[in-house]
Design a protein around this motif. Structure first.
Motif, PDB file in Angstrom:
ATOM      1  N   PRO A 124       0.807  -1.222   0.000  1.00 48.31           N
ATOM      2  CA  PRO A 124       0.000   0.000   0.000  1.00 48.31           C
ATOM      3  C   PRO A 124       0.837   1.268   0.000  1.00 48.31           C
ATOM      4  O   PRO A 124       0.385   2.313  -0.470  1.00 48.31           O
ATOM      5  CB  PRO A 124      -0.843  -0.125   1.271  1.00 48.31           C
ATOM      6  CG  PRO A 124      -0.160  -1.140   2.115  1.00 48.31           C
ATOM      7  CD  PRO A 124       0.547  -2.064   1.175  1.00 48.31           C
ATOM      8  N   ALA A 125       2.067   1.193   0.504  1.00 47.30           N
ATOM      9  CA  ALA A 125       2.949   2.365   0.458  1.00 47.30           C
ATOM     10  C   ALA A 125       3.246   2.762  -0.979  1.00 47.30           C
ATOM     11  O   ALA A 125       3.460   3.944  -1.282  1.00 47.30           O
ATOM     12  CB  ALA A 125       4.245   2.086   1.210  1.00 47.30           C
ATOM     13  N   SER A 126       3.236   1.788  -1.885  1.00 45.27           N
ATOM     14  CA  SER A 126       3.485   2.113  -3.290  1.00 45.27           C
ATOM     15  C   SER A 126       2.272   2.792  -3.906  1.00 45.27           C
ATOM     16  O   SER A 126       2.389   3.508  -4.907  1.00 45.27           O
ATOM     17  CB  SER A 126       3.877   0.856  -4.084  1.00 45.27           C
ATOM     18  OG  SER A 126       2.760   0.026  -4.351  1.00 45.27           O
ATOM     19  N   GLY A 127       1.070   2.575  -3.319  1.00 44.29           N
ATOM     20  CA  GLY A 127      -0.102   3.328  -3.751  1.00 44.29           C
ATOM     21  C   GLY A 127       0.044   4.795  -3.407  1.00 44.29           C
ATOM     22  O   GLY A 127      -0.315   5.678  -4.202  1.00 44.29           O
ATOM     23  N   ALA A 128       0.597   5.069  -2.226  1.00 47.78           N
ATOM     24  CA  ALA A 128       0.864   6.453  -1.822  1.00 47.78           C
ATOM     25  C   ALA A 128       1.939   7.070  -2.707  1.00 47.78           C
ATOM     26  O   ALA A 128       1.875   8.256  -3.067  1.00 47.78           O
ATOM     27  CB  ALA A 128       1.286   6.496  -0.357  1.00 47.78           C
ATOM     28  N   GLU A 129       2.929   6.254  -3.087  1.00 51.76           N
ATOM     29  CA  GLU A 129       3.973   6.735  -3.990  1.00 51.76           C
ATOM     30  C   GLU A 129       3.385   7.095  -5.352  1.00 51.76           C
ATOM     31  O   GLU A 129       3.714   8.127  -5.942  1.00 51.76           O
ATOM     32  CB  GLU A 129       5.052   5.666  -4.150  1.00 51.76           C
ATOM     33  CG  GLU A 129       6.172   6.061  -5.103  1.00 51.76           C
ATOM     34  CD  GLU A 129       7.133   4.914  -5.373  1.00 51.76           C
ATOM     35  OE1 GLU A 129       7.955   5.061  -6.296  1.00 51.76           O
ATOM     36  OE2 GLU A 129       7.034   3.874  -4.694  1.00 51.76           O
ATOM     37  N   LEU A 130       2.498   6.236  -5.854  1.00 51.91           N
ATOM     38  CA  LEU A 130       1.816   6.509  -7.121  1.00 51.91           C
ATOM     39  C   LEU A 130       1.064   7.832  -7.033  1.00 51.91           C
ATOM     40  O   LEU A 130       1.132   8.664  -7.943  1.00 51.91           O
ATOM     41  CB  LEU A 130       0.875   5.353  -7.458  1.00 51.91           C
ATOM     42  CG  LEU A 130       0.059   5.405  -8.743  1.00 51.91           C
ATOM     43  CD1 LEU A 130      -0.218   3.982  -9.267  1.00 51.91           C
ATOM     44  CD2 LEU A 130      -1.267   6.132  -8.552  1.00 51.91           C
ATOM     45  N   TYR A 131       0.361   8.016  -5.934  1.00 49.96           N
ATOM     46  CA  TYR A 131      -0.396   9.257  -5.715  1.00 49.96           C
ATOM     47  C   TYR A 131       0.520  10.482  -5.757  1.00 49.96           C
ATOM     48  O   TYR A 131       0.214  11.489  -6.402  1.00 49.96           O
ATOM     49  CB  TYR A 131      -1.125   9.177  -4.375  1.00 49.96           C
ATOM     50  CG  TYR A 131      -1.750  10.466  -3.922  1.00 49.96           C
ATOM     51  CD1 TYR A 131      -2.968  10.895  -4.441  1.00 49.96           C
ATOM     52  CD2 TYR A 131      -1.114  11.274  -2.974  1.00 49.96           C
ATOM     53  CE1 TYR A 131      -3.547  12.096  -4.030  1.00 49.96           C
ATOM     54  CE2 TYR A 131      -1.686  12.469  -2.559  1.00 49.96           C
ATOM     55  CZ  TYR A 131      -2.899  12.868  -3.085  1.00 49.96           C
ATOM     56  OH  TYR A 131      -3.457  14.060  -2.685  1.00 49.96           O
ATOM     57  N   ARG A 132       1.646  10.393  -5.085  1.00 54.83           N
ATOM     58  CA  ARG A 132       2.571  11.535  -5.034  1.00 54.83           C
ATOM     59  C   ARG A 132       3.146  11.852  -6.416  1.00 54.83           C
ATOM     60  O   ARG A 132       3.363  13.011  -6.765  1.00 54.83           O
ATOM     61  CB  ARG A 132       3.708  11.254  -4.054  1.00 54.83           C
ATOM     62  CG  ARG A 132       3.295  11.260  -2.593  1.00 54.83           C
ATOM     63  CD  ARG A 132       4.512  11.291  -1.686  1.00 54.83           C
ATOM     64  NE  ARG A 132       5.370  10.128  -1.890  1.00 54.83           N
ATOM     65  CZ  ARG A 132       5.234   8.976  -1.224  1.00 54.83           C
ATOM     66  NH1 ARG A 132       4.272   8.844  -0.316  1.00 54.83           N
ATOM     67  NH2 ARG A 132       6.055   7.969  -1.453  1.00 54.83           N
ATOM     68  N   ARG A 133       3.385  10.827  -7.208  1.00 56.71           N
ATOM     69  CA  ARG A 133       4.012  11.020  -8.518  1.00 56.71           C
ATOM     70  C   ARG A 133       3.045  11.576  -9.554  1.00 56.71           C
ATOM     71  O   ARG A 133       3.478  12.109 -10.573  1.00 56.71           O
ATOM     72  CB  ARG A 133       4.570   9.693  -9.034  1.00 56.71           C
ATOM     73  CG  ARG A 133       5.796   9.202  -8.282  1.00 56.71           C
ATOM     74  CD  ARG A 133       6.381   8.006  -8.998  1.00 56.71           C
ATOM     75  NE  ARG A 133       7.596   7.532  -8.380  1.00 56.71           N
ATOM     76  CZ  ARG A 133       8.537   6.838  -9.022  1.00 56.71           C
ATOM     77  NH1 ARG A 133       8.373   6.546 -10.308  1.00 56.71           N
ATOM     78  NH2 ARG A 133       9.610   6.421  -8.404  1.00 56.71           N
ATOM     79  N   LEU A 134       1.749  11.420  -9.335  1.00 59.31           N
ATOM     80  CA  LEU A 134       0.760  11.907 -10.295  1.00 59.31           C
ATOM     81  C   LEU A 134       0.906  13.409 -10.514  1.00 59.31           C
ATOM     82  O   LEU A 134       1.052  14.177  -9.566  1.00 59.31           O
ATOM     83  CB  LEU A 134      -0.648  11.606  -9.798  1.00 59.31           C
ATOM     84  CG  LEU A 134      -1.195  10.208 -10.046  1.00 59.31           C
ATOM     85  CD1 LEU A 134      -2.435   9.970  -9.189  1.00 59.31           C
ATOM     86  CD2 LEU A 134      -1.534  10.021 -11.528  1.00 59.31           C
TER      87      LEU A 134
END
Length: 284
Positions: free
Chosen positions: A226-236
């Motif tokens: 799930p931390a990679s979901g937060a990473e995806l969000y930040r990169r958007l």
């Protein structure tokens, strides 16, 4: 003919007649035997406010998206749930599929809705979320909801799937009896490799995406990080974006009764799309 790696991109192909009847016939011809695993359309009682493209996850089927489709149809949206090639049939079928074929199916689903409404939103579960992001690069989506999106899998075979697929065809998991008709117990290792390829594509395009996005992950997710979901969000690159992290009691699948906070999740989805739709005013 299926779209394989190196073939022409979906948007370069000549337009073809797309209808829910044809999509269902494709599913039956591919070997889908259960009605729940076929692509479907949910229509609102009155004029549609817009269309919502719903995309299920890896080894799942359109059945996985029935709850958000029903909730959004009640809210006035025309909803279409696609079937990704290799899903709802057999693990052997999925083992021979590529992520390009999944992208082609999602793009075809978009065209089906775009013929009936002038605004299309997306709701994707896990792999379906990533496929919507690749669609947003080539089609004008009004906004997307990403449920359990990821940039890293927790699958123990994931790091070596590109090589392992030549020696190991499937990895087995246990499924509750009530879910067995809608998910695969055997997960093709080549399919895991296709997920890896899809993630690489998504990583490259995140900064360039500008559409409104709602991201929902769960702390209890044991399938993806799930931390990679937060990473995806930040990169958007989006300026309009929201991220919600559900608790440890919630696992990977957010669209079925498996999610103890399903009602809250559906409310978040409906509320986000409702706000976007109201900002854009009356549609077709």
């Amino acid at each position: 003919m299926s779209l394989r790696e190196g073939a022409a991109a979906p948007q370069d192909r000549p337009a073809a007649t797309i209808s829910i009847e044809n999509e269902r016939r494709k599913g039956l011809a591919a070997g889908v035997t259960r009605e729940e695993n076929l692509p479907f359309l949910r229509t609102p009682s009155g004029s549609a406010r817009g269309g919502v493209l719903l995309v299920h996850g890896f080894t799942a089927s359109p059945w996985e998206m029935r709850s958000p489709a029903e909730a959004l149809a009640q809210a006035g949206f025309l909803c279409h749930a696609v079937r990704l090639p290799g899903h709802g049939t057999t693990p052997e079928d999925l083992a021979g599929r590529s992520c390009e074929e999944w992208q082609e199916a999602v793009e075809r689903g978009y065209r089906l809705l775009a013929e009936q409404t002038d605004r299309v939103y997306g709701v994707g579960m896990s792999t379906g979320a990533l496929l919507l992001l690749t669609l947003a690069e080539i089609r004008p989506l009004e906004g997307v909801v990403l449920l359990s999106p990821f940039l890293r899998l927790r699958h123990r075979l994931a790091p070596g799937a590109g090589l392992l697929r030549y020696f190991l065809r499937f990895q087995k998991r246990s499924l509750p009896a009530e879910l067995a008709p809608y998910y695969y117990e055997l997960r093709p290792v080549n399919g895991v490799y296709q997920l890896y390829r899809l993630v690489r594509k998504v990583r490259r395009l995140l900064r360039g995406l500008r559409l409104p996005v709602l991201v929902i992950n769960a702390r209890g997710d044991s399938t993806i990080d799930p931390a990679s979901g937060a990473e995806l969000y930040r990169r958007l690159g989006s300026t309009t974006k929201e991220h919600h992290l559900l608790g440890e009691e919630v696992s990977h699948i957010l669209t079925t009764e498996e999610n103890p906070r399903l009602a809250e999740t559906l409310k978040l989805i409906s509320g986000f799309l409702d706000r976007l739709d109201r900002l854009r005013g009356p549609g077709r």
